[in-house]
Structures are given as structure tokens and as C-alpha cells.
Enzyme design. Structure first.
Site, PDB file in Angstrom:
ATOM      1  N   HIS A   1       3.685  -6.361 -19.012  1.00 50.13           N
ATOM      2  CA  HIS A   1       2.558  -5.758 -18.287  1.00 50.13           C
ATOM      3  C   HIS A   1       1.685  -4.985 -19.269  1.00 50.13           C
ATOM      4  O   HIS A   1       2.002  -4.913 -20.452  1.00 50.13           O
ATOM      5  CB  HIS A   1       3.136  -4.854 -17.186  1.00 50.13           C
ATOM      6  CG  HIS A   1       2.163  -4.419 -16.139  1.00 50.13           C
ATOM      7  ND1 HIS A   1       1.143  -5.210 -15.672  1.00 50.13           N
ATOM      8  CD2 HIS A   1       2.064  -3.245 -15.451  1.00 50.13           C
ATOM      9  CE1 HIS A   1       0.466  -4.554 -14.753  1.00 50.13           C
ATOM     10  NE2 HIS A   1       1.001  -3.353 -14.599  1.00 50.13           N
TER      11      HIS A   1
ATOM     12  N   ASP B   1       0.257   3.353  -8.537  1.00 50.17           N
ATOM     13  CA  ASP B   1       0.666   2.697  -7.289  1.00 50.17           C
ATOM     14  C   ASP B   1       2.185   2.518  -7.212  1.00 50.17           C
ATOM     15  O   ASP B   1       2.701   2.055  -6.192  1.00 50.17           O
ATOM     16  CB  ASP B   1      -0.048   1.347  -7.090  1.00 50.17           C
ATOM     17  CG  ASP B   1       0.104   0.395  -8.261  1.00 50.17           C
ATOM     18  OD1 ASP B   1       0.066   0.847  -9.420  1.00 50.17           O
ATOM     19  OD2 ASP B   1       0.271  -0.825  -8.017  1.00 50.17           O
ATOM     20  N   HIS B   2       2.892   2.928  -8.279  1.00 52.27           N
ATOM     21  CA  HIS B   2       4.360   2.796  -8.285  1.00 52.27           C
ATOM     22  C   HIS B   2       5.081   4.152  -8.265  1.00 52.27           C
ATOM     23  O   HIS B   2       6.294   4.191  -8.152  1.00 52.27           O
ATOM     24  CB  HIS B   2       4.818   1.945  -9.476  1.00 52.27           C
ATOM     25  CG  HIS B   2       4.311   0.539  -9.382  1.00 52.27           C
ATOM     26  ND1 HIS B   2       5.088  -0.522  -8.984  1.00 52.27           N
ATOM     27  CD2 HIS B   2       3.048   0.041  -9.563  1.00 52.27           C
ATOM     28  CE1 HIS B   2       4.342  -1.623  -8.950  1.00 52.27           C
ATOM     29  NE2 HIS B   2       3.102  -1.299  -9.294  1.00 52.27           N
TER      30      HIS B   2
ATOM     31  N   HIS C   1       2.066   3.275 -13.720  1.00 52.06           N
ATOM     32  CA  HIS C   1       0.849   3.060 -12.937  1.00 52.06           C
ATOM     33  C   HIS C   1       1.044   3.743 -11.586  1.00 52.06           C
ATOM     34  O   HIS C   1       2.114   3.644 -10.966  1.00 52.06           O
ATOM     35  CB  HIS C   1       0.553   1.564 -12.761  1.00 52.06           C
ATOM     36  CG  HIS C   1      -0.108   0.946 -13.969  1.00 52.06           C
ATOM     37  ND1 HIS C   1      -0.069  -0.398 -14.245  1.00 52.06           N
ATOM     38  CD2 HIS C   1      -0.841   1.522 -14.972  1.00 52.06           C
ATOM     39  CE1 HIS C   1      -0.743  -0.630 -15.374  1.00 52.06           C
ATOM     40  NE2 HIS C   1      -1.215   0.517 -15.832  1.00 52.06           N
TER      41      HIS C   1
HETATM   42 ZN   LIG Z   1       1.131  -2.188  -9.377  1.00 49.24          ZN
HETATM   43 ZN   LIG Z   2       1.016  -1.862 -13.030  1.00 49.12          ZN
END
Ligand SMILES: [Zn+2]
Ligand SMILES: [Zn+2]
Length: 304
Positions: A143, A67-68, A65
């Protein structure tokens, strides 16, 4: 005691705010640096915290993802502009190689250093790095796409030789290393002196676990039993449990529950949704279930 700390570079979930950056943390163990996740702006946060880029050789990416890992190509590009020659080790899902190589290709960037890729196993806990003092494991999380957490665990510390026994048994310097590792000693008259008479226990092994994006997972705690400090995401407060479950993220109570089940000494929460302008209520709600909770904010440095 070893130096062992965690610095928060980004505490936000997917959407940054005016004060909160996407996920990134810097783990330092005996001044060796490990970057854990690399959200957008991580290199600016490294600058703000006066971290020398040339000291970062190992980067861990929990999942794909954005944002990582959206900060990774920027950081790699800066490494190159600064003349880096040392190889860089990246521990990440296998897709990271394709993403980075494409970005380097279309920007016609020729790196002056090698990237060594180490791909994560999402099925089991795996040892992915070790040096003389530290082991790093990846472990699966729960997740919406394959995701790993990371456990930083010190190796056993050598036992300490009691000062009083050195002259009493005339122990030669050459025997010290073996005794620190648990050897018994035979004195000049042939008597065996057991190790526990000669030594006391070494410093306790400290550990830090990074639980990136995850819904509550019953098995998670088994990977991180007895951890000193656990970071667990906490995207939502309890009144948004339904949303959290749909998005496969955790609430305050989930983070507290995992810390409890793991027997963690302290819990660190982060990855808050951008909807929370004030994060104090998130901390208070988590503390109502797990008192020893800390809240991540940019620039916070915590001793493990
Ligand atoms: Zn995240
Ligand atoms: Zn995530």
C-alpha cells in the site's frame, strides 16, 4: 468444532456513505473477540451488533490511514466512561502510541486501564498473538504507507479417540491426553498399539485472513496459503484499474487473483469506493473470476 466468525462493522473505503461505515471487522473465536481496524463509528456498529465492550481486549490496526483507526480514540474513551479496568492490547504501527497519547493528553483524559502497545513489523510475517487455540500473524501488504494484514489460524486440533478402543485395550483416563496428542499405547501385555489404530484425525484447522488496503501483490498469497476465508479489499471495479494502481488499491480482478493464488476456499470483498451506490456489479465482476465470493455489508456475520 470451534466457534469462529467474522462480523462486518464497516465496508466502505475512506469516505463513508449514508449506509456504509469505514473499515472495521470483529473476529470471534470461541467467543473471544478481536477487533480488526477501527474506522470512525466502529463503536456505534458494535452497539448495533450487541457486542459487549467489556469483552474486547485485543485491537488490530492495519495502517495509519484514518479510515482504519479514527474510531479508536472514541472507543477507548467509551471504555473508560464504562469503568473499564482490564488492560487493552493494541497491535498497530508504532505511530499509534503518539496519536492516542496526544489525544488523551489534550482532552485531559486519565484512563483507568493500561494500554499495551505491540508494534507491527512491515517486513515479514510475524506471530503477534497466541492462546491455547489460536495464532494471529501479521504480514506485509503493498500500500502507499506501511500496512499489514492479519491471519487468524487455529492451532492443530487434538486427535479423537475411537470409542471402540477404550474397552478393548482398557485405556486409563490418565492416558487420554497423551493419545489425543499422538502418543502410542502399551497394553497390559506389553504390546504397542500405534496411535492411528486408536484415533482419528481432529477437526481441520480453520483460518481467516484480513487483507486491508493493498494493491495486487504477488507475494501476498504465500502468507495465507490454503486459507478458508480471505477478506481482500476491492476499492474499484476493473474499468478503474489505472486509478486503483495510482492509489495502491485493488480491483475486483486483483482480489480474485489473490484468492486463487492462495487456494482460498472463499473470498470476502469490501472497502468499496463511495462512488458505487450499488455494490451488486462489484460482486458479479469478482465472481466472474472467483465464483465463491461474498460481499461485505454492515452487520453481515460469516462463519469461518
Ligand atoms: Zn482504507
Ligand atoms: Zn489505506
Amino acid at each position: 468444532m470451534n466457534e469462529f466468525s467474522v462480523t462486518i462493522l464497516g465496508s466502505s473505503s475512506a469516505i463513508p456513505t449514508s449506509t456504509r461505515f469505514p473499515s472495521a471487522q470483529l473476529v470471534s473465536h470461541n467467543y473471544k473477540l478481536f477487533l480488526v481496524d477501527c474506522g470512525e463509528g466502529a463503536q456505534i456498529q458494535l452497539r448495533k451488533n450487541q457486542i459487549r465492550f467489556s469483552k474486547i481486549h485485543h485491537i488490530f490496526i492495519s495502517h495509519m490511514h484514518g479510515d482504519h483507526f479514527f474510531g479508536l480514540i472514541g472507543l477507548i474513551s467509551t471504555f473508560n466512561l464504562l469503568g473499564r479496568k482490564m488492560g487493552l492490547h493494541i497491535y498497530a504501527p508504532m505511530e499509534i502510541e503518539q496519536v492516542l497519547e496526544n489525544q488523551l493528553h489534550v482532552t485531559q483524559t486519565k484512563l483507568n486501564f493500561a494500554i499495551h502497545y505491540h508494534f507491527l513489523d512491515f517486513n515479514t510475517r510475524s506471530l503477534i498473538f497466541e492462546n491455547k487455540e489460536l495464532e494471529i500473524y501479521s504480514f506485509p501488504l503493498n500500500h502507499s504507507i506501511p500496512t499489514c494484514g492479519f491471519l487468524f489460524k487455529e492451532k492443530a486440533h487434538p486427535r479423537k479417540i475411537k470409542k471402540s478402543v477404550l474397552s478393548k485395550y482398557a485405556i486409563a483416563d490418565s492416558k487420554f491426553e497423551g493419545i489425543k496428542q499422538g502418543d502410542d499405547f502399551i497394553d497390559t501385555e506389553g504390546n504397542l498399539i500405534p496411535n492411528d489404530v486408536l484415533t482419528t484425525a481432529g477437526n481441520p484447522r480453520k483460518s481467516f485472513a484480513y487483507c486491508s488496503d493493498t494493491a495486487y501483490s504477488k507475494t501476498l498469497s504465500s502468507y495465507i496459503k490454503g486459507v478458508d476465508l480471505v477478506y481482500h479489499e476491492c476499492s474499484f471495479m476493473e474499468d478503474m484499474r489505472k486509478t486503483a494502481e495510482e492509489k495502491m488499491h485493488a480491483t475486483t480482478y486483483d482480489a480474485a487473483q489473490v484468492a486463487k493464488e492462495a487456494g482460498a476456499k472463499r473470498l470476502l470483498i469490501g472497502h468499496y469506493s463511495a462512488r458505487y451506490k450499488d455494490i451488486k456489479p462489484i460482486l458479479l465482476e469478482t465472481q466472474s473470476k472467483f465464483a465463491n465470493t461474498l460481499i461485505a455489508i454492515e452487520g453481515l456475520k460469516i462463519e469461518v
